[in-house]
Design a protein around this motif. Structure first.
Motif, PDB file in Angstrom:
ATOM      1  N   MET A   1      49.934  -5.862  57.159  1.00 21.21           N
ATOM      2  CA  MET A   1      49.384  -4.723  57.322  1.00 21.21           C
ATOM      3  C   MET A   1      50.647  -3.756  58.293  1.00 21.21           C
ATOM      4  O   MET A   1      51.337  -4.229  59.063  1.00 21.21           O
ATOM      5  N   GLY A   2      50.482  -2.588  57.980  1.00 17.41           N
ATOM      6  CA  GLY A   2      51.464  -1.640  58.980  1.00 17.41           C
ATOM      7  C   GLY A   2      50.622  -1.745  60.350  1.00 17.41           C
ATOM      8  O   GLY A   2      49.461  -2.028  60.759  1.00 17.41           O
ATOM      9  N   SER A   3      51.186  -0.719  61.139  1.00 13.37           N
ATOM     10  CA  SER A   3      50.891  -0.488  62.643  1.00 13.37           C
ATOM     11  C   SER A   3      50.860   1.028  62.779  1.00 13.37           C
ATOM     12  O   SER A   3      51.909   1.793  62.248  1.00 13.37           O
ATOM     13  N   GLU A   4      50.053   1.514  63.770  1.00 16.78           N
ATOM     14  CA  GLU A   4      50.061   2.802  64.297  1.00 16.78           C
ATOM     15  C   GLU A   4      51.515   3.000  64.884  1.00 16.78           C
ATOM     16  O   GLU A   4      51.843   4.139  65.314  1.00 16.78           O
ATOM     17  N   GLN A   5      52.210   2.169  65.230  1.00 13.46           N
ATOM     18  CA  GLN A   5      53.247   2.203  66.159  1.00 13.46           C
ATOM     19  C   GLN A   5      54.654   2.452  65.320  1.00 13.46           C
ATOM     20  O   GLN A   5      55.719   2.830  65.800  1.00 13.46           O
ATOM     21  N   TYR A   6      54.341   2.412  64.102  1.00 14.96           N
ATOM     22  CA  TYR A   6      55.533   2.941  63.236  1.00 14.96           C
ATOM     23  C   TYR A   6      56.018   4.353  63.460  1.00 14.96           C
ATOM     24  O   TYR A   6      55.114   5.136  63.626  1.00 14.96           O
ATOM     25  N   GLN A   7      57.434   4.400  63.182  1.00 20.62           N
ATOM     26  CA  GLN A   7      57.759   6.140  63.079  1.00 20.62           C
ATOM     27  C   GLN A   7      58.267   6.340  61.796  1.00 20.62           C
ATOM     28  O   GLN A   7      58.626   5.399  60.927  1.00 20.62           O
TER      29      GLN A   7
ATOM     30  N   ASN B   1      54.275 -11.961  59.717  1.00 27.51           N
ATOM     31  CA  ASN B   1      55.578 -12.163  58.921  1.00 27.51           C
ATOM     32  C   ASN B   1      56.357 -10.784  58.959  1.00 27.51           C
ATOM     33  O   ASN B   1      55.805  -9.871  58.303  1.00 27.51           O
ATOM     34  N   ARG B   2      57.280 -10.867  59.848  1.00 29.99           N
ATOM     35  CA  ARG B   2      57.879  -9.396  59.999  1.00 29.99           C
ATOM     36  C   ARG B   2      58.427  -8.957  58.699  1.00 29.99           C
ATOM     37  O   ARG B   2      58.786  -7.803  58.515  1.00 29.99           O
ATOM     38  N   SER B   3      58.894  -9.783  57.942  1.00 27.64           N
ATOM     39  CA  SER B   3      59.682  -9.365  56.851  1.00 27.64           C
ATOM     40  C   SER B   3      58.783  -8.945  55.679  1.00 27.64           C
ATOM     41  O   SER B   3      58.881  -7.676  55.198  1.00 27.64           O
ATOM     42  N   GLY B   4      57.561  -9.401  55.616  1.00 25.83           N
ATOM     43  CA  GLY B   4      56.278  -9.147  54.813  1.00 25.83           C
ATOM     44  C   GLY B   4      55.752  -7.598  55.394  1.00 25.83           C
ATOM     45  O   GLY B   4      55.591  -6.765  54.678  1.00 25.83           O
ATOM     46  N   LEU B   5      55.800  -7.551  56.765  1.00 25.23           N
ATOM     47  CA  LEU B   5      55.363  -6.215  57.346  1.00 25.23           C
ATOM     48  C   LEU B   5      56.504  -5.230  56.896  1.00 25.23           C
ATOM     49  O   LEU B   5      55.876  -3.945  56.491  1.00 25.23           O
ATOM     50  N   MET B   6      57.646  -5.085  57.054  1.00 22.56           N
ATOM     51  CA  MET B   6      58.844  -4.550  56.528  1.00 22.56           C
ATOM     52  C   MET B   6      58.546  -4.105  55.120  1.00 22.56           C
ATOM     53  O   MET B   6      58.665  -2.754  54.784  1.00 22.56           O
ATOM     54  N   MET B   7      58.028  -4.813  54.124  1.00 20.14           N
ATOM     55  CA  MET B   7      57.873  -4.581  52.790  1.00 20.14           C
ATOM     56  C   MET B   7      56.647  -3.832  52.448  1.00 20.14           C
ATOM     57  O   MET B   7      56.755  -2.659  51.709  1.00 20.14           O
TER      58      MET B   7
ATOM     59  N   GLN C   1      56.276   0.006  50.864  1.00 23.92           N
ATOM     60  CA  GLN C   1      55.608   0.087  49.790  1.00 23.92           C
ATOM     61  C   GLN C   1      54.421   1.118  50.069  1.00 23.92           C
ATOM     62  O   GLN C   1      54.175   2.139  49.142  1.00 23.92           O
ATOM     63  N   SER C   2      53.934   1.021  51.310  1.00 22.47           N
ATOM     64  CA  SER C   2      52.818   1.984  51.558  1.00 22.47           C
ATOM     65  C   SER C   2      53.224   3.298  51.617  1.00 22.47           C
ATOM     66  O   SER C   2      52.510   4.396  51.192  1.00 22.47           O
ATOM     67  N   VAL C   3      54.173   3.629  52.348  1.00 18.19           N
ATOM     68  CA  VAL C   3      54.662   4.988  52.686  1.00 18.19           C
ATOM     69  C   VAL C   3      55.187   5.438  51.508  1.00 18.19           C
ATOM     70  O   VAL C   3      55.152   6.853  50.697  1.00 18.19           O
ATOM     71  N   LEU C   4      55.926   4.750  50.344  1.00 15.64           N
ATOM     72  CA  LEU C   4      56.241   5.356  48.999  1.00 15.64           C
ATOM     73  C   LEU C   4      55.083   5.616  48.273  1.00 15.64           C
ATOM     74  O   LEU C   4      55.299   6.755  47.563  1.00 15.64           O
ATOM     75  N   ARG C   5      53.976   4.811  48.401  1.00 14.55           N
ATOM     76  CA  ARG C   5      53.095   5.195  47.506  1.00 14.55           C
ATOM     77  C   ARG C   5      52.006   6.138  48.117  1.00 14.55           C
ATOM     78  O   ARG C   5      51.358   7.248  47.166  1.00 14.55           O
ATOM     79  N   LYS C   6      51.727   6.228  49.349  1.00 14.76           N
ATOM     80  CA  LYS C   6      50.759   7.357  49.801  1.00 14.76           C
ATOM     81  C   LYS C   6      51.202   8.137  50.938  1.00 14.76           C
ATOM     82  O   LYS C   6      50.456   8.686  51.448  1.00 14.76           O
TER      83      LYS C   6
ATOM     84  N   ASN D   1      48.564   1.855  56.597  1.00 14.97           N
ATOM     85  CA  ASN D   1      47.552   1.486  57.191  1.00 14.97           C
ATOM     86  C   ASN D   1      47.627   0.550  58.433  1.00 14.97           C
ATOM     87  O   ASN D   1      48.549  -0.358  58.190  1.00 14.97           O
ATOM     88  N   SER D   2      47.346   0.638  59.457  1.00 16.62           N
ATOM     89  CA  SER D   2      47.178  -0.626  60.543  1.00 16.62           C
ATOM     90  C   SER D   2      46.349  -1.768  60.212  1.00 16.62           C
ATOM     91  O   SER D   2      45.676  -1.725  59.335  1.00 16.62           O
TER      92      SER D   2
END
Length: 415
Positions: free
Chosen positions: A1-7, A357-363, A367-372, A376-377
């Motif tokens: 899952m993503g996090s609200e910390q992302y930019q 899993n930081r690599s999985g988090l990156m993906m 993918q989430s930003v691309l799609r919508k 989500n955190s």
């Protein structure tokens, strides 16, 4: 899952850059996710996957060996994968080598040349990959099941294509696919690691091509409307020694509001856990099978819920009967409060583990930003799980898991 910390930053050229800084690590993970997969192959099944392979076969700046060595010589990794809807090209290395990582990612995505000689060699590699999957019944039966369920829709065909379709792919096919889909507005660059956003943007400014350097774009086709087909049941004779069965039906699309309910139900029913209902009811109770599971695949237009089992031929029909028995229990018997609480805790714990899993988090971010347009955190995901009620479980099971709505495909030995 993503996090609200992302930019999230959109560059003037239209490329979206999503970045999350993670301290306490020496690594950086970065990659491009492109809105193009096998669904976009058109008349060339296997094209998107072939292109993924060919991105590593030489650029205007580097020969194949230099592409392959660029990260390897500093202990890093460069890789890619294709799904039905996306292609991701990514890498991992030490944070101090962020510039090196960004360089090679930009080079292969935007400056690959697809040499004819390399293409002919790589077709042989892909055909070998296809044959490997044909020798793997668990993969083979799932691909064939999807081909039948989605017949007539771009989701239907195998990501790898066929030996015949791959043999027909040309250099011009690859270049046209890139010109159409590998455009700044159709991709996201994601970075997770102990690096600042300023370093990321500096590296991109140095290695990204100018917008006018990209070829004139083609037309990206919109998602195709999916029309459900009648259910089917088929038994196929094969050369495999074991028998296999897959049964399933249509489910929620990827942005459906009830998706989290189905994800939770799938996880405790037949997900990757030893105490799943299917594992306890068939493997542990009777010893009929080594592998029994359920799964949920979500796409833009529709989704697929399925159950899979492999066993000795004499146990396969009984195993399928037991799967339907468990599905009926799910539709007719109310889950206990304690059972639901345990299922939620288990799934939430799995998500927290996967978030490490930081690599999985990156993906996930890409993918989430691309799609919508957002990710989500982990807190949002867990909150969505916590909200699922006992009635929600019954509703999902009755809506999607009735026996009459399931198609079936069996692989059984010739003799």
């Amino acid at each position: 899952m993503g996090s609200e910390q992302y930019q999230l930053i959109t560059l003037p050229n239209g490329l979206r850059v999503v970045h999350q800084r993670v301290k306490g690590t020496q690594l950086v993970h970065a990659g491009f996710t492109i809105q193009a997969g096998s669904k976009n192959d058109g008349q060339n099944p296997g094209l998107a996957h072939c292109l993924e392979h060919m991105l590593f076969k030489g650029t205007t700046h580097r020969k194949t060996i230099h592409v392959l060595n660029h990260l390897e010589v500093v202990g890093g990794e460069l890789n890619a994968y294709t799904t039905k809807e996306l292609t991701t090209i990514y890498g991992t290395t030490q944070s101090k080598h962020l510039s090196r990582l960004t360089d090679i990612l930009c080079d292969v995505v935007f400056r690959s040349t697809f040499p004819e000689a390399e293409l002919e060699k790589e077709k042989k590699v892909i055909v070998d990959e296809i044959n490997m999957y044909l020798d793997t019944p668990e993969e083979n039966i799932f691909d064939e099941f999807q081909e039948r369920i989605f017949d007539g829709h771009p989701l239907a065909h195998n990501i790898l294509g066929t030996e015949e379709s791959v043999s027909l792919i040309s250099q011009s096919n690859l270049k046209n696919f890139v010109n159409t889909h590998y455009r700044f507005e159709n991709m996201v660059f994601a970075v997770v690691g102990n690096v600042s956003i300023e370093r990321v943007l500096q590296a991109l400014q140095r290695f990204l091509p100018l917008a006018q350097e990209l070829n004139f774009p083609g037309v990206i086709l919109a998602n195709s409307t999916f029309t459900p087909l009648p259910t089917f049941q088929e038994v196929k004779k094969t050369d495999f020694n074991q028998a296999y069965a897959i049964l399933g039906g249509l489910a929620y699309e990827i942005d459906h509001p009830d998706r989290w309910k189905l994800l939770l139900v799938n996880n405790f029913f037949g997900g990757p856990v030893l105490n799943s209902r299917l594992n306890l009811a068939i493997r542990e109770k009777y010893g009929y099978t080594y592998n029994v599971e359920s799964g949920y695949s979500a796409f833009a237009e529709t989704g697929l819920f399925h159950c899979f089992v492999g066993s000795e031929p004499k146990y396969i029909e009984r195993s399928v009967e037991l799967i339907f028995k468990e599905l009926k229990k799910l539709r007719t018997q109310t889950l206990g409060t304690l059972q639901l609480s345990r299922a939620k805790n288990q799934y939430a714990g799995q998500l927290i583990l996967s978030n490490e899993n930081r690599s999985g988090l990156m993906m996930h971010l890409g993918q989430s930003v691309l799609r919508k347009g957002k990710a989500n955190s982990i807190e949002h995901a867990i909150e969505s799980i916590r909200k699922v009620t006992i009635n929600d479980v019954l509703q999902v099971a009755n809506e999607l898991m009735a026996e009459e709505n399931f198609s079936r495909l069996y692989y059984v030995p010739q003799d």
